[in-house]
Design an enzyme around this catalytic site. Structure first.
Site, mmCIF file in Angstrom:
data_model
loop_
_atom_site.group_PDB
_atom_site.id
_atom_site.type_symbol
_atom_site.label_atom_id
_atom_site.label_comp_id
_atom_site.label_asym_id
_atom_site.label_seq_id
_atom_site.Cartn_x
_atom_site.Cartn_y
_atom_site.Cartn_z
ATOM 1 N N ARG A 66 0.835 -1.202 0.000
ATOM 2 C CA ARG A 66 0.000 0.000 0.000
ATOM 3 C C ARG A 66 0.869 1.252 0.000
ATOM 4 O O ARG A 66 0.594 2.218 -0.715
ATOM 5 C CB ARG A 66 -0.907 -0.010 1.231
ATOM 6 C CG ARG A 66 -1.771 1.242 1.391
ATOM 7 C CD ARG A 66 -2.576 1.193 2.667
ATOM 8 N NE ARG A 66 -3.558 0.119 2.633
ATOM 9 C CZ ARG A 66 -4.778 0.254 2.119
ATOM 10 N NH1 ARG A 66 -5.157 1.409 1.582
ATOM 11 N NH2 ARG A 66 -5.621 -0.758 2.130
ATOM 12 N N ASN A 108 -11.158 16.453 2.273
ATOM 13 C CA ASN A 108 -12.056 15.370 1.861
ATOM 14 C C ASN A 108 -13.487 15.783 2.147
ATOM 15 O O ASN A 108 -13.750 16.532 3.099
ATOM 16 C CB ASN A 108 -11.713 14.102 2.651
ATOM 17 C CG ASN A 108 -12.625 12.936 2.305
ATOM 18 O OD1 ASN A 108 -12.756 12.567 1.144
ATOM 19 N ND2 ASN A 108 -13.259 12.355 3.313
ATOM 20 N N HIS A 110 -17.131 14.205 3.184
ATOM 21 C CA HIS A 110 -17.652 12.981 3.803
ATOM 22 C C HIS A 110 -19.150 13.137 4.046
ATOM 23 O O HIS A 110 -19.594 14.191 4.523
ATOM 24 C CB HIS A 110 -16.939 12.735 5.136
ATOM 25 C CG HIS A 110 -17.435 11.517 5.852
ATOM 26 N ND1 HIS A 110 -17.081 10.242 5.468
ATOM 27 C CD2 HIS A 110 -18.264 11.381 6.923
ATOM 28 C CE1 HIS A 110 -17.674 9.373 6.275
ATOM 29 N NE2 HIS A 110 -18.398 10.027 7.161
ATOM 30 N N SER A 137 -19.764 16.896 5.365
ATOM 31 C CA SER A 137 -18.692 17.687 5.972
ATOM 32 C C SER A 137 -17.480 17.718 5.049
ATOM 33 O O SER A 137 -17.146 16.714 4.412
ATOM 34 C CB SER A 137 -18.256 17.079 7.313
ATOM 35 O OG SER A 137 -19.327 16.950 8.212
ATOM 36 N N ASP A 146 -11.417 10.077 8.807
ATOM 37 C CA ASP A 146 -12.488 11.075 8.926
ATOM 38 C C ASP A 146 -12.407 11.862 10.236
ATOM 39 O O ASP A 146 -13.431 12.271 10.793
ATOM 40 C CB ASP A 146 -13.869 10.405 8.817
ATOM 41 C CG ASP A 146 -14.071 9.697 7.491
ATOM 42 O OD1 ASP A 146 -13.518 10.165 6.492
ATOM 43 O OD2 ASP A 146 -14.772 8.679 7.472
ATOM 44 N N GLU A 175 -23.948 18.195 -1.315
ATOM 45 C CA GLU A 175 -22.512 17.902 -1.293
ATOM 46 C C GLU A 175 -21.745 18.743 -2.309
ATOM 47 O O GLU A 175 -20.691 19.309 -1.984
ATOM 48 C CB GLU A 175 -22.266 16.419 -1.568
ATOM 49 C CG GLU A 175 -22.481 15.524 -0.370
ATOM 50 C CD GLU A 175 -22.042 14.095 -0.637
ATOM 51 O OE1 GLU A 175 -21.195 13.890 -1.527
ATOM 52 O OE2 GLU A 175 -22.541 13.186 0.045
#
Length: 221
Positions: A66, A108, A110, A137, A146, A175
């Site tokens: 990863r 980001n 969310h 958010s 998050d 959003e």
């Protein structure tokens, strides 16, 4: 100075499309300089190609670890010299080493009113919790999932007959305006993501900003 945006996406690219359109209209003083994905066949990568935007996409299983995938992708991101990295439907967890390369420069969106309902299945969980309000958010990305500082939120009511699907549709409608308003605020300098503090119109941000009915950000009442 025009804000240079790098966008991370895994899906159909609806948030990316909204960002590209807002930049083209001049609603955001900036432009998308690169789109990055873990899904080479995603709609977001196709959209980047149609828009003539630099794109990078590799399958994670082409890398041994990863961290190796993250290192390759974030080397590519670094090469386009972004001022802000926007995770817009990017579905992989980003490792701490990669995040540390861009402190306070990665955000980001969310689908919940953080800190409530981190992770997945947020709409169903909001219903099961009996929440009167739900929403979305925009937050700074940190290694904890998050959990970064919340910059702005859009709130929607939860109705008695809601299903996870109807609630998701109501949140989704807010959003895009929330993400666009947040990026526009960073581009204008009204929202500053400084190393020592997050500032709204020069003052430290104490509570997440609220998206109003006018699709603009306002200080929380």
């Amino acid at each position: 100075m025009s804000l240079r945006l790098a966008v991370l996406a895994s899906g159909r690219g609806s948030n990316l499309g909204a960002l590209l359109a807002a930049c083209a209209r001049g609603c955001i003083h900036g432009g998308v300089v690169g789109v990055f994905s873990d899904k080479p066949l995603s709609g977001a990568i196709a959209l980047a190609g149609e828009a003539g935007v630099h794109a990078w996409a590799m399958k994670p299983n082409a890398f041994e670890t990863r961290d190796a995938f993250d290192a390759a992708m974030f080397d590519a991101i670094d090469a386009v010299q972004p001022d802000l990295i926007v995770c817009a439907g990017y579905m992989r967890i980003i490792g701490a080493v990669a995040i540390a390369r861009f402190p306070n420069r990665m955000i980001n969106i969310h689908p919940s009113l953080l800190p409530r309902h981190t992770g997945l299945h947020t709409h169903q969980r909001a219903l099961e919790a009996g929440d009167a309000e739900h929403g979305a958010s925009v937050h700074i990305v940190i290694p904890e999932l998050d959990a970064g500082p919340v910059l702005a939120q859009a709130r929607v009511p939860v109705h008695g007959g809601d299903t996870a699907e109807t609630l998701a549709a109501r949140v989704l409608a807010r959003e895009h305006p929330l993400l666009l308003a947040s990026v526009a605020a960073v581009a204008s300098g009204a929202l500053r993501l400084d190393a020592d503090a997050i500032r709204w119109q020069g003052a430290p941000l104490r509570e997440p900003l609220r998206l109003g009915d006018d699709d603009r950000l306002h200080a929380a009442p």
